[in-house]
Design a protein around this motif. Structure first.
Motif, PDB file in Angstrom:
ATOM      1  N   MET A   1       0.754  -1.078  -0.055  1.00  0.00           N
ATOM      2  CA  MET A   1       0.011  -0.026  -0.050  1.00  0.00           C
ATOM      3  C   MET A   1       1.029   1.357   0.040  1.00  0.00           C
ATOM      4  N   ASN A   2       0.593   1.953  -1.048  1.00  0.00           N
ATOM      5  CA  ASN A   2       1.544   3.403  -1.014  1.00  0.00           C
ATOM      6  C   ASN A   2       0.936   4.359   0.076  1.00  0.00           C
ATOM      7  N   ARG A   3       1.771   5.198   0.597  1.00  0.00           N
ATOM      8  CA  ARG A   3       1.607   5.963   1.809  1.00  0.00           C
ATOM      9  C   ARG A   3       2.426   7.186   1.859  1.00  0.00           C
ATOM     10  N   THR A   4       1.666   8.326   1.881  1.00  0.00           N
ATOM     11  CA  THR A   4       2.403   9.683   2.138  1.00  0.00           C
ATOM     12  C   THR A   4       2.383  10.286   3.310  1.00  0.00           C
ATOM     13  N   VAL A   5       3.239  11.069   3.942  1.00  0.00           N
ATOM     14  CA  VAL A   5       3.176  11.700   5.104  1.00  0.00           C
ATOM     15  C   VAL A   5       3.440  13.395   5.046  1.00  0.00           C
ATOM     16  N   THR A   6       2.590  14.097   5.327  1.00  0.00           N
ATOM     17  CA  THR A   6       2.781  15.613   5.367  1.00  0.00           C
ATOM     18  C   THR A   6       2.585  16.067   6.691  1.00  0.00           C
ATOM     19  N   VAL A   7       3.404  17.470   6.852  1.00  0.00           N
ATOM     20  CA  VAL A   7       3.232  18.088   8.289  1.00  0.00           C
ATOM     21  C   VAL A   7       3.218  19.409   7.783  1.00  0.00           C
ATOM     22  N   GLN A   8       2.165  20.165   8.394  1.00  0.00           N
ATOM     23  CA  GLN A   8       1.907  21.521   8.013  1.00  0.00           C
ATOM     24  C   GLN A   8       1.103  22.248   9.303  1.00  0.00           C
ATOM     25  N   LEU A   9       1.631  23.454   9.116  1.00  0.00           N
ATOM     26  CA  LEU A   9       1.068  24.337  10.338  1.00  0.00           C
ATOM     27  C   LEU A   9      -0.407  24.836  10.026  1.00  0.00           C
ATOM     28  N   VAL A  10      -1.354  24.356  10.873  1.00  0.00           N
ATOM     29  CA  VAL A  10      -2.770  24.641  10.691  1.00  0.00           C
ATOM     30  C   VAL A  10      -3.318  25.314  12.312  1.00  0.00           C
ATOM     31  N   PRO A  11      -4.256  26.414  11.977  1.00  0.00           N
ATOM     32  CA  PRO A  11      -4.877  26.768  13.077  1.00  0.00           C
ATOM     33  C   PRO A  11      -5.773  25.868  13.869  1.00  0.00           C
ATOM     34  N   TRP A  12      -5.288  25.703  15.220  1.00  0.00           N
ATOM     35  CA  TRP A  12      -6.026  24.378  15.833  1.00  0.00           C
ATOM     36  C   TRP A  12      -6.364  25.239  17.334  1.00  0.00           C
ATOM     37  N   ILE A  13      -7.502  25.460  17.566  1.00  0.00           N
ATOM     38  CA  ILE A  13      -8.303  26.121  18.544  1.00  0.00           C
ATOM     39  C   ILE A  13      -7.439  27.645  18.625  1.00  0.00           C
ATOM     40  N   SER A  14      -6.646  28.078  19.385  1.00  0.00           N
ATOM     41  CA  SER A  14      -6.012  29.358  19.576  1.00  0.00           C
ATOM     42  C   SER A  14      -4.545  29.452  19.186  1.00  0.00           C
ATOM     43  N   ASN A  15      -4.047  28.222  18.632  1.00  0.00           N
ATOM     44  CA  ASN A  15      -2.679  28.261  18.444  1.00  0.00           C
ATOM     45  C   ASN A  15      -2.255  27.695  16.901  1.00  0.00           C
ATOM     46  N   LEU A  16      -1.369  27.690  16.331  1.00  0.00           N
ATOM     47  CA  LEU A  16      -0.961  27.140  15.413  1.00  0.00           C
ATOM     48  C   LEU A  16      -0.257  25.519  15.531  1.00  0.00           C
ATOM     49  N   LEU A  17      -0.475  24.711  15.013  1.00  0.00           N
ATOM     50  CA  LEU A  17      -0.145  23.293  15.472  1.00  0.00           C
ATOM     51  C   LEU A  17       0.213  22.574  14.342  1.00  0.00           C
ATOM     52  N   PRO A  18       1.257  21.692  14.337  1.00  0.00           N
ATOM     53  CA  PRO A  18       1.743  20.920  13.153  1.00  0.00           C
ATOM     54  C   PRO A  18       1.043  19.669  13.052  1.00  0.00           C
ATOM     55  N   LEU A  19      -0.104  19.770  11.887  1.00  0.00           N
ATOM     56  CA  LEU A  19      -0.847  18.561  11.664  1.00  0.00           C
ATOM     57  C   LEU A  19      -0.050  17.759  10.801  1.00  0.00           C
ATOM     58  N   GLN A  20      -0.134  16.286  11.405  1.00  0.00           N
ATOM     59  CA  GLN A  20       0.503  15.484  10.535  1.00  0.00           C
ATOM     60  C   GLN A  20      -0.846  14.559   9.990  1.00  0.00           C
ATOM     61  N   THR A  21      -0.491  14.482   8.424  1.00  0.00           N
ATOM     62  CA  THR A  21      -1.655  13.979   7.503  1.00  0.00           C
ATOM     63  C   THR A  21      -0.727  12.633   6.990  1.00  0.00           C
ATOM     64  N   TYR A  22      -1.559  11.486   7.343  1.00  0.00           N
ATOM     65  CA  TYR A  22      -1.063  10.340   6.515  1.00  0.00           C
ATOM     66  C   TYR A  22      -2.124   9.742   5.608  1.00  0.00           C
ATOM     67  N   SER A  23      -1.868   9.563   4.432  1.00  0.00           N
ATOM     68  CA  SER A  23      -2.470   9.486   3.161  1.00  0.00           C
ATOM     69  C   SER A  23      -2.227   8.021   2.710  1.00  0.00           C
ATOM     70  N   ALA A  24      -3.244   7.394   2.273  1.00  0.00           N
ATOM     71  CA  ALA A  24      -3.112   5.966   1.741  1.00  0.00           C
ATOM     72  C   ALA A  24      -3.801   5.703   0.291  1.00  0.00           C
ATOM     73  N   ASP A  25      -3.571   5.008  -0.304  1.00  0.00           N
ATOM     74  CA  ASP A  25      -4.126   4.499  -1.554  1.00  0.00           C
ATOM     75  C   ASP A  25      -5.468   3.608  -1.198  1.00  0.00           C
ATOM     76  N   SER A  26      -6.439   3.363  -2.119  1.00  0.00           N
ATOM     77  CA  SER A  26      -7.474   2.513  -1.725  1.00  0.00           C
ATOM     78  C   SER A  26      -6.837   1.012  -1.655  1.00  0.00           C
ATOM     79  N   VAL A  27      -7.335   0.067  -0.903  1.00  0.00           N
ATOM     80  CA  VAL A  27      -7.043  -1.342  -0.735  1.00  0.00           C
ATOM     81  C   VAL A  27      -8.223  -2.048  -1.179  1.00  0.00           C
TER      82      VAL A  27
END
Length: 341
Positions: A1-27
């Motif tokens: 299964m192919n997987r990609t990982v990204t990290v980006q700063l996003v507004p979360w509640i009252s702060n900017l937090l690094p959101l970790q996103t893990y994406s995968a192809d269909s199985v």
């Protein structure tokens, strides 16, 4: 299964937090049960009720025989051995959690019959110090595909249970519905659900109480006697599509995004059926299904569902996204996998 990982700063509640996103192809879904599988079936894996009815098969009506065949096929699928190299698709794991993409057609948890399950594969491969039952944070139906998280420690289980209970987790599903739903966004389905006293353990839209519960098997009385529970789902239409029937007809279906805000049994399946557009491949609340959501459908709708049923597609319901805070680091994490349909 192919997987990609990204990290980006996003507004979360009252702060900017690094959101970790893990994406995968269909199985792909697990292979469907064939007549040969049923012929070679070990009767030891059958439930007591199925085995009893199988003994008197010739005396059953054609409809009862059809329902028994479906029940045996489902129990046969649930008892098949699983292979980690084919059926275990891990997006992320650490000392505390494991997130996987579940194929359609396998159980997410062993259940009372201790059948092979995705939880069992995770336990086999990662060898956490806790029992399989203590890994279970939430469940997906056997025929639902998509993202699921397991706890690998009791502490992580407690924290994630609290997060689910306090609705600090966001779940997004994708589905194909029978027919063309009007092209609108933000359809709110806000109805109470209850166990169906005529078809336990299935669910239905809550109705006035009657004496019908007297026909229920004693094992289900504790569920039938429970008060209806509120349930809420947001439905967003993504696209109108067509599937090609072998006879040349183009059959209308609608791709929707479903966001549940409660977690009732079969909630999305009952909610979409109650709208008049059951999920394609739903053998409980769709065409010829034993469950009855409590809302009658038109003759035209049933005719379309019969034609779509002939395509033989599995349940088209997919847990596309799951986002939550990591139970120990507190990091916001988003997991997503493409739908197989």
């Amino acid at each position: 299964m192919n997987r990609t990982v990204t990290v980006q700063l996003v507004p979360w509640i009252s702060n900017l937090l690094p959101l970790q996103t893990y994406s995968a192809d269909s199985v792909p879904p697990v292979r469907a049960i064939t007549d040969l599988d049923l012929m070679n079936m070990n009767s030891d894996y059958l439930s007591h009720s199925a085995a009893q009815r199988l003994d008197v098969y010739s005396s059953l009506s054609s409809e009862e025989q059809r329902k028994l065949q479906m029940k045996i096929a489902a129990e046969t699928r649930a008892s098949r051995k699983l292979d980690p190299s084919q059926h275990l698709h891990i997006l992320y794991f650490d000392d505390h959690i494991c997130v996987a993409s579940k194929p359609s057609g396998i159980l997410s948890v062993p259940g009372p019959r201790r059948n092979p399950s995705l939880a069992g594969l995770v336990h086999e491969v990662l060898s956490p110090s806790i029992d399989i039952d203590k890994m279970v944070v939430h469940r997906l139906d056997m025929d639902t595909s998509g993202i699921i998280v397991y706890a690998l420690t009791e502490a992580a289980l407690r924290i994630l249970h609290d997060a689910f209970r306090n609705r600090q987790v966001k779940k997004v599903y994708q589905a194909l519905l029978c027919g063309h739903v009007p092209m609108v966004s933000g359809i709110e389905v806000d109805i109470a659900l209850e166990r169906d006293p005529l078809h336990p353990p299935f669910m239905r839209v809550a109705q006035s109480r009657s004496s019908s519960s007297s026909v229920v098997h004693p094992a289900f009385h504790k569920f039938i006697d429970q008060a209806p529970k509120p349930s809420f789902t947001l439905v967003d239409v993504r696209s109108h599509e067509y599937l090609q029937h072998p006879g040349g007809r183009r059959l209308p279906v609608t791709r929707v995004e479903l966001t549940p805000f409660t977690g009732r049994t079969h909630q999305l399946r009952v909610h979409t059926a109650a709208l008049g557009y059951p999920i394609l491949g739903d053998d409980i609340y769709g065409y010829l299904g034993e469950g009855d959501c409590g809302i009658p459908r038109s003759a035209d709708a049933v005719h379309l569902e019969a034609q779509l049923h002939e395509l033989g597609m599995p349940l088209c319901l997919h847990a596309e996204q799951l986002s939550f805070f990591h139970p120990f680091t507190g990091a916001p994490m988003l997991f997503q996998a493409k739908a197989p349909f």
